[in-house]
Scaffold this active site. Structure first.
Site, mmCIF file in Angstrom:
data_model
loop_
_atom_site.group_PDB
_atom_site.id
_atom_site.type_symbol
_atom_site.label_atom_id
_atom_site.label_comp_id
_atom_site.label_asym_id
_atom_site.label_seq_id
_atom_site.Cartn_x
_atom_site.Cartn_y
_atom_site.Cartn_z
ATOM 1 C CG ASP A 52 -30.229 8.469 37.754
ATOM 2 O OD1 ASP A 52 -30.630 7.635 36.916
ATOM 3 O OD2 ASP A 52 -30.967 8.979 38.623
ATOM 4 C CE1 TYR A 111 -27.860 3.658 44.631
ATOM 5 C CE2 TYR A 111 -29.528 2.142 45.461
ATOM 6 C CZ TYR A 111 -28.813 2.682 44.403
ATOM 7 O OH TYR A 111 -29.041 2.238 43.124
#
EC number: 5.4.99.12
Length: 245
Positions: A52, A111
């Site tokens: 994003d 992540y």
């Protein structure tokens, strides 16, 4: 026509995200412009996932088919020359089988979410971490996080505009570790829903602040309702660090 696998790092701050947008700067757009400048023809660059706006990467992976033979190190250097001044770097290029797909061949994505837990303002890492001034109980966060491990319906933790066909995902790792005022959340899974990691992190911060218990987090998961989610963590603390194949 050889296929190249690219390992990439980038600062997501100036970009609308990974995905190409016609009128906005994107990481994919910067890379495709660099590839075209290098080989002379428009070339699609396929990423392992779409980060994003504002999300960073230290180990994003992409692939592209280039109509010219390059030694991998020469391609890496040429792309980096054309990427300047964008905050994007190709760390490694390698020739792979034409069956390799950056997205669909991936077995696991890792992540890291970085929190600085202090009252003082940020001087050096603005846009790189989430500063949380209230003291966080990282042990409580870690214990609660284990309630999310495994295969679940993660509807509570996905964006309402998520286009995934199923809300079910298998979460392999969700650890919370503290080192001084740095609180780091490490997570791994084959794939994630849109905003899933940031939604889980924000909810864990509520646990760390004492607003939620581990049972509250588990109840939010069981609700399978986006309205049951805690706060969504901002994008600047999130990094795609590695993709396994």
């Amino acid at each position: 026509m050889p296929r190249y696998k690219l390992t990439i790092e980038y600062d997501g701050t100036p970009f609308c995200g990974w995905q190409l947008q016609e009128t906005l700067p994107s990481v994919q757009g910067a890379l495709e412009a660099a590839v075209q400048a290098t080989c002379g023809v428009p070339t699609r660059v396929h990423g392992s996932g779409r980060t994003d706006a504002g999300v960073h990467a230290t180990g994003q992976v992409a692939h592209c088919d280039i109509a010219k033979d390059f030694r991998p190190d020469k391609l890496r250097d040429a792309l980096n020359a054309h990427l300047r001044p964008n905050p994007v770097a190709v760390l490694e290029a390698e020739i792979v089988s034409d069956t390799f797909e950056a997205r669909f061949s991936a077995r696991k994505r890792h992540y890291r979410y970085r929190i600085v837990n202090r009252r003082s303002n940020l001087a050096l890492e603005v846009g790189r971490v989430w500063r949380v001034p209230q003291r966080l109980d990282s042990d409580a966060m870690h214990a609660a996080a284990q309630r999310l491990i495994g295969r679940h319906d993660f509807t509570t933790f996905r964006d309402t505009e998520c286009q995934a066909k199923s809300p079910e995902k298998t979460l392999d790792q969700l650890d919370v570790v503290r080192d001084g005022d740095a609180v780091t959340i490490l997570t791994s899974a084959r794939s994630y829903l849109h905003s899933q990691v940031r939604s889980m992190v924000g909810s864990l911060v509520w646990v760390g602040q004492g607003r939620w218990s581990a049972d509250d987090l588990a109840a939010a998961l069981a609700a399978r309702n986006r309205a049951a989610c805690g706060v969504v963590a901002p994008p600047e603390g999130l990094y795609l660090v590695k993709v396994d194949y």
